[in-house]
Design an enzyme around this catalytic site. Structure first.
Site, PDB file in Angstrom:
ATOM      1  N   PHE A   1       0.812  -1.232   0.000  1.00  0.00           N
ATOM      2  CA  PHE A   1       0.000   0.000   0.000  1.00  0.00           C
ATOM      3  C   PHE A   1       0.837   1.269   0.000  1.00  0.00           C
ATOM      4  CE2 PHE A   1      -2.444  -3.223   2.515  1.00  0.00           C
ATOM      5  CZ  PHE A   1      -3.277  -3.597   1.470  1.00  0.00           C
TER       6      PHE A   1
ATOM      7  N   ILE B   1      -9.066  -2.801 -19.467  1.00  0.00           N
ATOM      8  CA  ILE B   1      -8.965  -3.692 -18.308  1.00  0.00           C
ATOM      9  C   ILE B   1      -8.351  -5.005 -18.805  1.00  0.00           C
ATOM     10  CG2 ILE B   1     -10.245  -4.886 -16.481  1.00  0.00           C
ATOM     11  CD1 ILE B   1     -10.256  -1.747 -16.361  1.00  0.00           C
TER      12      ILE B   1
ATOM     13  N   ASN C   1      -7.397  -7.664 -17.031  1.00  0.00           N
ATOM     14  CA  ASN C   1      -7.902  -8.870 -16.370  1.00  0.00           C
ATOM     15  C   ASN C   1      -9.038  -8.466 -15.433  1.00  0.00           C
ATOM     16  OD1 ASN C   1      -8.365 -11.092 -14.729  1.00  0.00           O
ATOM     17  ND2 ASN C   1      -6.210 -11.695 -14.682  1.00  0.00           N
ATOM     18  N   PRO C   2     -10.274  -8.631 -15.857  1.00  0.00           N
ATOM     19  CA  PRO C   2     -11.410  -8.170 -15.044  1.00  0.00           C
ATOM     20  C   PRO C   2     -11.444  -8.800 -13.656  1.00  0.00           C
ATOM     21  CG  PRO C   2     -12.142  -8.871 -17.227  1.00  0.00           C
ATOM     22  CD  PRO C   2     -10.695  -9.228 -17.131  1.00  0.00           C
TER      23      PRO C   2
ATOM     24  N   THR D   1      -8.696  -9.848 -11.598  1.00  0.00           N
ATOM     25  CA  THR D   1      -7.749  -9.198 -10.680  1.00  0.00           C
ATOM     26  C   THR D   1      -8.085  -7.709 -10.555  1.00  0.00           C
ATOM     27  OG1 THR D   1      -6.179  -8.976 -12.503  1.00  0.00           O
ATOM     28  CG2 THR D   1      -5.866 -10.840 -11.023  1.00  0.00           C
TER      29      THR D   1
ATOM     30  N   GLN E   1      -8.794  -5.523  -7.097  1.00  0.00           N
ATOM     31  CA  GLN E   1      -8.155  -4.253  -6.737  1.00  0.00           C
ATOM     32  C   GLN E   1      -9.183  -3.240  -6.267  1.00  0.00           C
ATOM     33  OE1 GLN E   1      -4.877  -3.099  -6.421  1.00  0.00           O
ATOM     34  NE2 GLN E   1      -4.889  -5.316  -6.306  1.00  0.00           N
TER      35      GLN E   1
ATOM     36  N   GLY F   1      -4.552   1.994 -15.203  1.00  0.00           N
ATOM     37  CA  GLY F   1      -4.131   1.584 -13.854  1.00  0.00           C
ATOM     38  C   GLY F   1      -5.263   1.650 -12.854  1.00  0.00           C
TER      39      GLY F   1
ATOM     40  N   GLU G   1      -5.165   2.414  -7.047  1.00  0.00           N
ATOM     41  CA  GLU G   1      -5.562   3.405  -6.047  1.00  0.00           C
ATOM     42  C   GLU G   1      -7.020   3.849  -6.174  1.00  0.00           C
ATOM     43  OE1 GLU G   1      -2.025   5.059  -5.028  1.00  0.00           O
ATOM     44  OE2 GLU G   1      -1.181   3.849  -6.633  1.00  0.00           O
TER      45      GLU G   1
END
Ligand SMILES: Cc1cc2nc3c(=O)[nH]c(=O)nc-3n(C[C@H](O)[C@H](O)[C@H](O)COP(=O)(O)OP(=O)(O)OC[C@H]3O[C@@H](n4cnc5c(N)ncnc54)[C@H](O)[C@@H]3O)c2cc1C
Ligand code: SF4
Lengths: 745, 338
Positions: free
Chosen positions: A247, A636, A638-639, A641, A645, A709, A712
């Site tokens: 993090f 995206i 890999n929907p 993973t 996130q 990305g 966050e």
């Protein structure tokens, strides 16, 4: 559009490192072994500021098995200049040097390292080290120190300072028919990844070291160790194959790395240093900040003025900076705006980036203020945001590479059922509970950094891709394999991914949500180079079925190269390799955003988050019963993973809203609830339904692979959505996080 | 953690003798609290006397109609014992409100009584603390005291007892059976834990060398009207800010017997006989609950960060009495407050 079932990019794929992780085969920094491994335990200081007047290690040294007690009095000499201690992401200032001298800068500062043959002897001996101090007056309360705030004289590289003012914000604010002005604050938060910080330094002989470090950047730790201890770059290799969450806490090297390397060099043997959970609270943290937001608007909620000011804490020795105040200018159209950001010195360790640094902080304030404006003007909160929607980056006067935030609002609102919302606060009840619906926008800057990768195709048609990034649990291994597999038409199992090693091709640190865009692009470019070479070879073979076919007309599928419109003409990769007499084809390439794009465009990831809370008002108990979040983040990969996130980010945002708070005793200058029983993160019971929507967003500018990305964005805005829902439920506006039950009584 | 010797006791007598012979020896049962304290260097016993093999794992019918619970019965076995669920659902509820399933599996009945405060300072040897090191002072009084006591505090210590189970045991008038060097004795629950006074280092009236052998539950039946309401900083796996155990006997619309115990507010589970007698003979109406709450909290005193506990406790008492009176006890699986 139907997906091509052979393609991996865009398809939900399970983590390729999942089995290794759940079987324990994956080794984390503290789990690497060496035959002569010694164990180091850190002794933490008790005072916040002052000097060590004496250290008595005799009792510790007398414990059987103890090898050495390192203190500032007997440590080896290290580099002199601050420069050598400044890692890739160090803010301006003079980095903390462990065991440097008798000076104490913060409570819990490491003051000795006890090294023993086994962990228990070291731990016991550590409790016997007697230290006396001469305490000096300390200051750890931001509230008390804010009057001494200052504009950081040196800007932190990579962080946007407050944008210059536009128009006449103070004048426009006072002239506005509707004025919202309030102060917002949130607690200090510690990152608390599951895996504590640890370094295992393997002494390879001849002064060579292999360092297994808990870090988000093996090359960052590598250059730190080399510079601080004056070693040859080739003598040190840093590895972090697996990272148990970070993090942002793994962005900078921490003192356990310094101490483990120091002890290994001194003792000429392997040394492991693992921090305790308590000691994790002596590292960096998300700084507490005091914010004021002023919004001036017309009666319809159209903004005339935005003023956002923040004061944040930093350490006495470094000016940590984050971008708290600029976000409204990226989201909302407004002609008059003014931003300010100042720091105040505290006797703590230096804060650091924690998931969505600055944005999580700034946006919680802006998005509550927007909700206040919506309530004040009687405007629907979504409508208010649409009325103020920015079609360009207002601060930098640049167009966006893409912005599908409108679609985020629309799709999330639809799924949530927002149109059924009764705008009146306190209007909806269910049994004893008040029900509230709130929403907020989220934003995070999309970056692509320069990164290199190597792709290596073997004769058997298997591919290895390598780059010195890290997978901190986000799924980097998996998405790099997907990109590699698609580039050469392979199955996922035919692709192996090497990351987490300083000796691999140059990579930025894993952070900023830029890894997929940066390292993903680098892998793509390297694989494309291999593919081109392979195609050349294939076409050149005697009697090649691809003779005279231009590259645009071929596809790489199922381990073969085929003519797109005539699949009968194809050749297997392994056959090409064999016929061409090739063991491997290897290419290393670097990917980078076109500098002209960086200059001309601004790029952000966006989200719209809707939350439902149920509040037992009498007792202050809040349940977040439903969250819908729509995210626009470019492509995206890999929907599966990706969803994880966002889920993790939302949970952390709920924690920020309701639970997470590191409490300091300002008399002692020390954080007090330094364990996971008393530092509360959401428990399973606190989390109900979370639905994640990915909005289609095409972006051909942000990165060669169209990725923005995701690491966050999930946390940004979440706290505001929860706080706004609580307002809608109860009519109480709470502007200080976390919203614990006492604030609702 | 310091070095210590280890003895595994086979009988109660052996355990008592092993402890009596060594002033800084300690019993260890589930270890869920003691081992943590060892790691923090808060407890530094010279010897651990492992009592987990003692034959104290049964729950038996007691002669007068109550239950006798062996000191080593795990918290989860106790909570899910059928007789306990049926006759003492308040106890089941309180246990399930605490800790996590893993911890409840490991934690013992006796150990639960003797778990120590969660005061931040107590766990941090880098700070002063009268309970850990008598005479060093109590930084909590002027420091981070959000989780601290509002009743029965002293100028030397404002810590709370953290147990949930004990709040129910206090309400149920349990008795603690102990055996020591001078033989066996039985301690009423209300006299087991003590207030800090000027000896905050002493949590209970148990003497060195005494082992808890069992907890006795009297035969009274409160299964119709009871509740355990726990309020905390997240919806599970956190210690109580305030908790309330209520057991009522209501006949013909009148409260005949009332038990009201509070957790998270004092150095011991807090009972107030005056408040309970205010409830007896009254109809179960909010005014009666309010009056009882006022009475319990009449001497309450807050500190900088925990003043809210007074109002929270007031409301929690009223709510809990209502839950018990309506026979809608708080469930510990659904976190919705009833
Ligand atoms: C993270 C965490 C969260 C928790 N949350 C809660 C919560 O929400 N609510 C709650 O009520 N509890 C909670 N607990 C505490 C838990 O209930 C206690 O740790 C447990 O009950 C202690 O029992 P044990 O058998 O493990 O005791 P041990 O750790 O073995 O011993 C504790 C003490 O009791 C003494 N002792 C043990 N048995 C006997 C005996 N028979 N006779 C004499 N002395 C004895 C030991 O010498 C020691 O001093 C939590 C604990 C942790 C670690
Ligand atoms: S409240 Fe008690 S336990 Fe906490 S610091 Fe004060 S004396 Fe120690």
């Amino acid at each position: 559009m139907l997906r091509d079932p052979d393609l991996h990019v865009g398809a939900p794929r399970s983590r390729i490192d999942g089995v290794a992780k759940v079987t324990g085969e994956a080794r984390y920094a503290a789990e690497h072994r060496a035959p002569d491994l010694a164990h180091g335990i850190v002794v933490s200081g008790a005072i916040a500021r002052g000097r060590i007047t004496s250290i008595d290690s005799s009792a510790a040294l007398a414990v059987p098995g103890v090898i050495q007690v390192f203190t500032h009095e007997n440590r080896r000499s290290t580099a002199w200049l601050d420069y050598n201690y400044q890692d890739e992401v160090a803010p301006p200032g003079s980095p903390f040097r462990p065991l440097y001298d008798a000076e104490i800068h913060f409570s819990g500062q490491p003051v000795a390292l006890v090294v023993a043959e086994d962990y228990d002897a070291a731990a016991y001996a550590a409790s016997l080290v007697r230290i006396t101090y001469e305490a000096a007056e300390h200051a750890t309360s931001l509230e008390a120190q804010a009057y001494k705030s200052y504009v950081p004289p040196k800007k932190r590289s990579g962080i946007k300072p407050p944008s210059p003012p536009r128009g006449d914000a103070p004048g426009a604010f006072t002239a506005s028919p509707v004025m919202i002005e309030a102060d917002y604050t949130h607690a200090v938060e510690h990152h608390n990844p599951m895996e504590p910080h640890a370094s295992t330094v393997i002494w390879e002989g001849d002064g060579k070291l292999t360092v297994h470090d808990k870090t988000q950047g093996p090359q960052n730790s590598h250059s730190y160790v080399v510079a601080v201890f004056g070693l040859k770059a080739d003598d040190v290799q840093v590895k972090n194959a697996y990272v148990g969450g970070a993090f942002g806490l793994g962005l900078r090297p921490h003192y356990q790395l310094f101490l483990a390397v120091m002890a290994a060099l001194e003792l000429k043997r392997s040394v492991r240093v693992v921090l305790t959970r308590d000691q994790m609270f002596t590292l960096s943290y998300r700084p507490h900040s005091l914010q004021t937001v002023k919004l001036g608007a017309d009666r319809n909620g159209k903004l005339n003025a935005v003023i956002h000011a923040a004061v944040s804490g930093t350490s006495r020795f470094e000016d940590y900076q984050e971008d708290i105040v600029n976000w409204s200018g990226f989201l909302y159209q407004c002609d008059n705006a003014a931003f300010s950001y100042e720091l105040a010195k505290l006797d703590t360790y230096t804060p650091s980036d924690m998931r969505a640094p600055g944005a999580a902080t700034g946006m919680f304030a802006v998005e509550i203020a927007m909700d206040e404006l919506a309530a004040e003007t009687g405007t629907d909160p979504v409508e208010l945001r649409l009325r103020n929607y920015a079609d360009k980056d207002e601060n930098q006067d640049k167009p966006f590479t893409s912005k599908e935030l409108r679609a985020c609002y629309a799709q999330a609102a639809e799924r949530f059922g927002w149109s059924r919302r009764n705008p009146e606060p306190r209007a909806t009840t269910e049994g004893r509970e008040l029900v509230g619906w709130g929403m907020a926008s989220g934003i995070w800057e999309a970056f692509m950094q320069k990164a290199s990768a190597r792709a290596r195709l073997a004769a058997d048609g298997t591919l290895e891709v390598a780059t010195a990034t890290s997978d901190i649990g986000t799924g980097t291994y998996t998405i790099l394999a997907q990109i590699g597999a698609d580039a050469l038409g392979l199955r996922m199992e035919q692709v192996s991914v090497k990351i987490g090693d300083s000796s691999l091709p140059t990579s930025p640190i894993e952070g900023g949500s830029w890894t997929a865009a940066s390292n993903g692009s680098a892998v793509m470019v390297a694989c494309t180079a291999v593919r081109e070479e392979l195609f050349r070879k294939a076409r050149g073979l005697d009697g090649s079925p691809l003779a005279n076919v231009p590259p645009e007309r071929v596809v790489f599928r199922g381990g073969r190269i085929a003519v797109a419109d005539d699949p009968s003409r194809s050749v297997a990769i392994s056959e090409v390799m064999r016929a061409a007499g090739l063991e491997v084809i290897e290419r290393e390439e670097t990917a980078q955003q076109d500098p002209a794009t960086t200059k001309r465009y601004a790029s952000y990831t966006h989200s719209a988050i809707f939350a439902e809370v149920k509040v037992d008002e009498d007792l202050g108990v809040v349940r977040v019963t439903r969250v819908v979040v729509a995210v626009a983040a470019g492509k995206i990969i890999n929907p599966k993973t990706a969803r994880s996130q966002i889920l993790g980010g939302v949970v952390m945002g709920i924690g920020m809203a309701l639970h997470e708070e590191t409490m300091a005793d300002h008399n002692l200058g020390r954080f007090m609830n330094h364990n996971l029983a008393e530092y509360h993160v959401p428990a399973n019971a606190d989390i109900h339904d979370i639905e994640v929507i990915f909005v289609e967003e095409h972006d051909d500018k942000i990165s060669p692979i169209g990725v923005k990305g995701l690491g966050e964005i999930g946390i940004v805005g979440t706290a505001a959505a929860v706080a706004n829902a609580i307002f809608h439920a109860t009519g109480k506006r709470v502007r200080s996080l976390p919203i614990t039950l006492d604030k609702l009584l | 953690m310091n070095n210590f010797s280890y003895t595994r006791a086979a009988t109660v007598q052996e355990a008592v003798a092993a402890l009596a012979a060594e002033p800084s020896a300690k019993f260890v049962a589930g270890g869920t609290n003691l081992i943590d304290l060892l790691k923090y260097n808060v407890e530094r016993p010279t010897r651990l006397v492992d009592i987990t093999r003692l034959p104290l794992r049964d729950i038996e019918e007691a002669p007068g109609g109550g239950l006798r619970i062996g000191a080593l019965v795990p918290n989860s076995d106790l909570a899910y014992d059928e007789r306990v669920e049926q006759r003492y659902p308040l106890l089941t509820s309180a246990i399930l409100a605490g800790a996590s399933p893993q911890l409840r599996n490991a934690a013992s009945t006796g150990g639960n009584l003797l778990q120590r405060t969660r005061c931040y300072y107590f766990y941090d040897p880098g700070t002063p603390c009268n309970k850990r090191e008598p005479g060093t002072g109590c930084p909590a009084i002027t420091g981070q005291n959000r989780i601290h006591a509002i009743l029965g505090t002293s100028e030397h210590c404002i810590a709370t007892h953290p147990s949930d189970m004990c709040v129910a045991l206090a309400a149920l008038d349990a008795r603690v059976q102990v055996t020591g060097p001078d033989g066996a004795r039985s301690i009423p629950f209300a006299e087991f834990h003590r207030l800090p006074g000027d000896r905050p280092e002493i949590d209970t009236t148990l003497r060195h060398g005494e082992v808890i052998t069992a907890i006795d539950l009297p035969a009274e039946d409160f299964s119709a009207n009871h509740t355990y309401l726990k309020l905390r900083d997240r919806l599970s796996y956190a210690f109580a800010l305030v908790s309330v155990a209520v057991a009522l006997r209501i006949e013909d619309g009148v409260i005949r017997d009332a038990r009201l115990a509070l957790g998270g507010v004092a150095h011991k589970p807090w009972r107030d006989p005056d408040a309970e007698s205010l409830l007896r003979g009254r109809a179960p109406i909010p005014e009666a609950f309010q009056a009882a709450a006022e009475r319990v909290l009449r001497g309450a005193k807050g500190f900088e960060h925990n003043g809210f506990k007074i109002e929270l406790a007031r409301r929690a008492i009223v709510r809990a009495l209502g839950q018990a009176a309506r026979s809608t006890p708080q469930t510990q699986s659904d976190k919705r407050i009833k």
